[in-house]
Design an enzyme around this catalytic site. Structure first.
Site, PDB file in Angstrom:
ATOM      1  CB  THR A 121       9.210  -2.026 -11.680  1.00 19.40           C
ATOM      2  OG1 THR A 121      10.553  -1.596 -11.535  1.00 19.40           O
ATOM      3  CG2 THR A 121       9.242  -3.469 -12.191  1.00 19.40           C
ATOM      4  CG  ASP A 122      12.731   1.742 -13.494  1.00 19.55           C
ATOM      5  OD1 ASP A 122      12.704   0.830 -12.641  1.00 19.55           O
ATOM      6  OD2 ASP A 122      13.382   2.800 -13.327  1.00 19.55           O
ATOM      7  CD  GLU A 123      14.340  -3.157 -10.190  1.00 17.53           C
ATOM      8  OE1 GLU A 123      14.664  -4.350 -10.203  1.00 17.53           O
ATOM      9  OE2 GLU A 123      14.463  -2.424  -9.204  1.00 17.53           O
ATOM     10  CE1 TYR A 148       9.375  -6.358  -7.955  1.00 19.94           C
ATOM     11  CE2 TYR A 148      11.212  -5.152  -8.931  1.00 19.94           C
ATOM     12  CZ  TYR A 148       9.901  -5.184  -8.473  1.00 19.94           C
ATOM     13  OH  TYR A 148       9.112  -4.062  -8.547  1.00 19.94           O
ATOM     14  CE  LYS A 152       5.634  -5.339 -10.696  1.00 23.43           C
ATOM     15  NZ  LYS A 152       4.376  -5.201  -9.908  1.00 23.43           N
TER      16      LYS A 152
HETATM   17  P1  NAD Z   1       5.827  -3.189  -0.774  1.00 25.87           P
HETATM   18  O1  NAD Z   1       6.636  -4.432  -0.701  1.00 25.87           O
HETATM   19  O2  NAD Z   1       6.105  -2.075   0.162  1.00 25.87           O
HETATM   20  O3  NAD Z   1       4.281  -3.566  -0.615  1.00 25.87           O
HETATM   21  C1  NAD Z   1       3.702  -4.687  -1.207  1.00 25.87           C
HETATM   22  C2  NAD Z   1       2.352  -4.950  -0.564  1.00 25.87           C
HETATM   23  O4  NAD Z   1       1.760  -6.066  -1.226  1.00 25.87           O
HETATM   24  C3  NAD Z   1       2.439  -5.295   0.928  1.00 25.87           C
HETATM   25  O5  NAD Z   1       1.450  -4.604   1.640  1.00 25.87           O
HETATM   26  C4  NAD Z   1       2.187  -6.795   0.952  1.00 25.87           C
HETATM   27  O6  NAD Z   1       1.579  -7.248   2.144  1.00 25.87           O
HETATM   28  C5  NAD Z   1       1.265  -6.963  -0.247  1.00 25.87           C
HETATM   29  N1  NAD Z   1       1.312  -8.337  -0.788  1.00 25.87           N
HETATM   30  C6  NAD Z   1       2.418  -9.073  -1.086  1.00 25.87           C
HETATM   31  N2  NAD Z   1       2.064 -10.298  -1.523  1.00 25.87           N
HETATM   32  C7  NAD Z   1       0.706 -10.316  -1.536  1.00 25.87           C
HETATM   33  C8  NAD Z   1      -0.259 -11.305  -1.896  1.00 25.87           C
HETATM   34  N3  NAD Z   1       0.110 -12.514  -2.322  1.00 25.87           N
HETATM   35  N4  NAD Z   1      -1.564 -10.988  -1.787  1.00 25.87           N
HETATM   36  C9  NAD Z   1      -1.961  -9.777  -1.324  1.00 25.87           C
HETATM   37  N5  NAD Z   1      -1.100  -8.823  -0.947  1.00 25.87           N
HETATM   38  C10 NAD Z   1       0.223  -9.078  -1.054  1.00 25.87           C
HETATM   39  O7  NAD Z   1       5.943  -2.717  -2.288  1.00 25.87           O
HETATM   40  P2  NAD Z   1       5.952  -1.243  -2.907  1.00 25.87           P
HETATM   41  O8  NAD Z   1       7.335  -0.733  -2.934  1.00 25.87           O
HETATM   42  O9  NAD Z   1       4.881  -0.444  -2.273  1.00 25.87           O
HETATM   43  O10 NAD Z   1       5.543  -1.580  -4.425  1.00 25.87           O
HETATM   44  C11 NAD Z   1       4.171  -1.652  -4.801  1.00 25.87           C
HETATM   45  C12 NAD Z   1       4.090  -1.971  -6.282  1.00 25.87           C
HETATM   46  O11 NAD Z   1       4.749  -0.966  -7.035  1.00 25.87           O
HETATM   47  C13 NAD Z   1       4.750  -3.303  -6.667  1.00 25.87           C
HETATM   48  O12 NAD Z   1       3.958  -3.912  -7.639  1.00 25.87           O
HETATM   49  C14 NAD Z   1       6.100  -2.887  -7.243  1.00 25.87           C
HETATM   50  O13 NAD Z   1       6.536  -3.822  -8.203  1.00 25.87           O
HETATM   51  C15 NAD Z   1       5.733  -1.563  -7.888  1.00 25.87           C
HETATM   52  N6  NAD Z   1       6.829  -0.557  -7.979  1.00 25.87           N
HETATM   53  C16 NAD Z   1       7.569  -0.235  -6.884  1.00 25.87           C
HETATM   54  C17 NAD Z   1       8.541   0.770  -6.987  1.00 25.87           C
HETATM   55  C18 NAD Z   1       9.369   1.187  -5.776  1.00 25.87           C
HETATM   56  O14 NAD Z   1      10.292   1.992  -5.937  1.00 25.87           O
HETATM   57  N7  NAD Z   1       9.087   0.725  -4.582  1.00 25.87           N
HETATM   58  C19 NAD Z   1       8.757   1.413  -8.208  1.00 25.87           C
HETATM   59  C20 NAD Z   1       7.984   1.021  -9.331  1.00 25.87           C
HETATM   60  C21 NAD Z   1       7.006   0.052  -9.201  1.00 25.87           C
HETATM   61  O1  DAU Z   2      13.202   0.872 -10.155  1.00 28.62           O
HETATM   62  C1  DAU Z   2      12.047   0.521  -9.460  1.00 28.62           C
HETATM   63  C2  DAU Z   2      12.384  -0.497  -8.403  1.00 28.62           C
HETATM   64  O2  DAU Z   2      13.065   0.204  -7.362  1.00 28.62           O
HETATM   65  C3  DAU Z   2      11.150  -1.207  -7.840  1.00 28.62           C
HETATM   66  O3  DAU Z   2      10.549  -1.956  -8.860  1.00 28.62           O
HETATM   67  C4  DAU Z   2      11.536  -2.127  -6.671  1.00 28.62           C
HETATM   68  O4  DAU Z   2      10.373  -2.703  -6.107  1.00 28.62           O
HETATM   69  C5  DAU Z   2      12.243  -1.289  -5.629  1.00 28.62           C
HETATM   70  O5  DAU Z   2      12.664  -2.093  -4.548  1.00 28.62           O
HETATM   71  C6  DAU Z   2      13.448  -0.557  -6.238  1.00 28.62           C
HETATM   72  O6  DAU Z   2      14.483  -1.520  -6.619  1.00 28.62           O
HETATM   73  P1  DAU Z   2      16.043  -1.223  -6.376  1.00 28.62           P
HETATM   74  O7  DAU Z   2      16.736  -2.507  -6.360  1.00 28.62           O
HETATM   75  O8  DAU Z   2      16.531  -0.168  -7.300  1.00 28.62           O
HETATM   76  O9  DAU Z   2      15.940  -0.539  -4.902  1.00 28.62           O
HETATM   77  P2  DAU Z   2      16.815  -0.753  -3.581  1.00 28.62           P
HETATM   78  O10 DAU Z   2      16.329   0.266  -2.599  1.00 28.62           O
HETATM   79  O11 DAU Z   2      16.868  -2.159  -3.139  1.00 28.62           O
HETATM   80  O12 DAU Z   2      18.282  -0.339  -4.061  1.00 28.62           O
HETATM   81  C7  DAU Z   2      18.540   0.954  -4.590  1.00 28.62           C
HETATM   82  C8  DAU Z   2      20.013   1.019  -4.958  1.00 28.62           C
HETATM   83  O13 DAU Z   2      20.790   0.962  -3.746  1.00 28.62           O
HETATM   84  C9  DAU Z   2      20.477  -0.152  -5.796  1.00 28.62           C
HETATM   85  O14 DAU Z   2      21.474   0.283  -6.709  1.00 28.62           O
HETATM   86  C10 DAU Z   2      21.095  -1.110  -4.790  1.00 28.62           C
HETATM   87  C11 DAU Z   2      21.676  -0.168  -3.742  1.00 28.62           C
HETATM   88  N1  DAU Z   2      21.713  -0.694  -2.361  1.00 28.62           N
HETATM   89  C12 DAU Z   2      20.582  -1.273  -1.855  1.00 28.62           C
HETATM   90  C13 DAU Z   2      20.577  -1.781  -0.582  1.00 28.62           C
HETATM   91  C14 DAU Z   2      19.332  -2.439  -0.012  1.00 28.62           C
HETATM   92  C15 DAU Z   2      22.874  -0.567  -1.607  1.00 28.62           C
HETATM   93  O15 DAU Z   2      23.890  -0.014  -2.059  1.00 28.62           O
HETATM   94  N2  DAU Z   2      22.858  -1.073  -0.336  1.00 28.62           N
HETATM   95  C16 DAU Z   2      21.771  -1.688   0.212  1.00 28.62           C
HETATM   96  O16 DAU Z   2      21.842  -2.136   1.386  1.00 28.62           O
END
Ligand code: NAD
Ligand code: DAU
Length: 335
Positions: A121-123, A148, A152
């Site tokens: 992630t970019d975080e 988190y 990562k």
């Molecule tokens: P998600 O939470 O939707 O899915 C995570 C999956 O991992 C789930 O299916 C869960 O059951 C599985 N999991 C969790 N713990 C586990 C364990 N101990 N063993 C096996 N499986 C396990 O997450 P996502 O949003 O699909 O993100 C997937 C990946 O991409 C993560 O590594 C996250 O850091 C990265 N990522 C997410 C975003 C985003 O915007 N969502 C952006 C950049 C990177």
């Molecule tokens: O940047 C990549 C990341 O993006 C991933 O690594 C994470 O797994 C993914 O969850 C996401 O993180 P964010 O914290 O940016 O996403 P989230 O959807 O939780 O929040 C997006 C923005 O919205 C953030 O500025 C917080 C705000 N927010 C979020 C929630 C849940 C609100 O204002 N209200 C809310 O209820």
């Protein structure tokens, strides 16, 4: 290719399974997932006969070793992924994201895996001041600010260390915020859409001016595909949309407009502790070296995502009626 996809029942992982089957139907896919609250086999229902699925925790060394037998490529998505949950309960993030990644790395090395792709992630880079035009690149310093992001970041360092020390052929992508189908409705965009569909307000963390670099999940999947095909072992690629900036307030207003409701359906709630105000990515490396470009324009595909949630109410209603209810009460009771 015999490919093991960890976390393939989650949001991005399941989209990647659908993507991969369409683009590379000759490959054999095994999905490994613990099925935490965020893992949902319904995400894989349309393709269940085309893949193998194993319910395994990535921290379980014995089960992971068994699962890797006969695999040549690992794409590692499995993680605890929600920042707010990492603030209220960091332990599981440390266990899965750091220890679990290490278990996978050890097993990959032992079994001579040919490609290990780590999805990150970019975080890990922290936050950019709102008034700054800075964009992160592959050489930006790490500065994670939530449990988190820190977990990562630690996993990224471990993955790189396995390349430098042991020669494990790894690649890493650090991607910005994804949106699209099967996005778990605790994250901002699907939470906002499903709340409106339930007649509830959109909770906006004050003051709503935070900026995210939203990328459609299919663009992320294609980036990982290109890295698997042409990326160099040991290299990291940043992936982001580089469209104009949208604040959370802008996004919430668009969702209200697409669903034909008044902006009174937004409410400000208490902010996230240590909330990162802005993320922005310079994706020049993957563009120049691998020819990747985002294809999905934000506003058009946000509308398509709204339509997906309108058409798939059974999917998200089942999620929202379960364990998630308890979490929701805790998270949003502190206005
Ligand atoms: P998600 O939470 O939707 O899915 C995570 C999956 O991992 C789930 O299916 C869960 O059951 C599985 N999991 C969790 N713990 C586990 C364990 N101990 N063993 C096996 N499986 C396990 O997450 P996502 O949003 O699909 O993100 C997937 C990946 O991409 C993560 O590594 C996250 O850091 C990265 N990522 C997410 C975003 C985003 O915007 N969502 C952006 C950049 C990177
Ligand atoms: O940047 C990549 C990341 O993006 C991933 O690594 C994470 O797994 C993914 O969850 C996401 O993180 P964010 O914290 O940016 O996403 P989230 O959807 O939780 O929040 C997006 C923005 O919205 C953030 O500025 C917080 C705000 N927010 C979020 C929630 C849940 C609100 O204002 N209200 C809310 O209820």
């Amino acid at each position: 290719m015999k490919i093991l996809i960890t976390g393939g029942a989650g949001f991005i992982g399941s989209n990647f399974v659908h993507y991969w089957l369409e683009k590379h139907p000759e490959d054999k896919i095994t999905v490994l997932d613990k099925l935490t609250y965020a893992g949902n086999l319904e995400n894989l229902e349309p393709v269940k006969d085309k893949i193998s699925f194993i319910k395994v925790d990535i921290c379980d060394e014995e089960a992971v070793e068994k699962a890797i037998n006969g695999i040549d490529t690992i794409v590692h998505f499995a993680a605890e992924s929600h920042v707010d949950r990492s603030i209220t309960g960091p332990d599981e993030f440390i266990r899965t994201n750091i220890l679990g990644t290490h278990v996978l790395l050890k097993a990959a090395l032992k079994n001579g895996i040919k490609k290990f792709h780590h999805v990150s992630t970019d975080e890990v880079f922290g936050q950019i001041p709102l008034e700054s035009n800075e964009q992160w690149t592959e050489t930006s310093p790490y500065n994670p600010r939530s449990p988190y992001a820190a977990s990562k970041a630690a996993s990224d360092h471990l993955v790189r260390a396995y390349f430098t020390t042991y020669g494990l052929p790894i690649t890493i992508t650090n991607c910005s915020n994804n949106f699209g189908p099967y996005h778990f409705p605790e994250k901002f965009i699907p939470l906002a859409i499903t709340n409106i569909l339930e007649g509830k307000k959109i909770p906006l963390y004050k003051p709503g001016n935070q900026v995210r670099d939203w990328l459609h999940v299919k663009d992320h999947c294609r980036a990982i595909d290109l890295v698997l095909q042409g990326g160099k072992a040991g290299e990291t690629y940043l992936v982001g949309s580089q469209h104009k900036e949208y604040t959370n307030l802008d996004v919430a207003k668009m969702i209200c407009a697409f669903l034909g409701v008044s902006e009174d359906m937004m409410e400000f709630v208490g902010d996230r502790p240590g909330h990162d105000v802005k993320y922005a990515i310079d994706a020049s490396k993957i563009k120049n070296e691998l020819g990747w470009q985002p294809e999905f324009e934000f506003e058009q595909w946000l509308k398509a995502t709204v339509d997906w949630y309108k058409q798939n109410q059974v999917w998200w209603k089942r999620i929202k009626s379960g364990e998630y209810q308890e979490y929701y009460q805790q998270q949003y009771s502190k206005k």
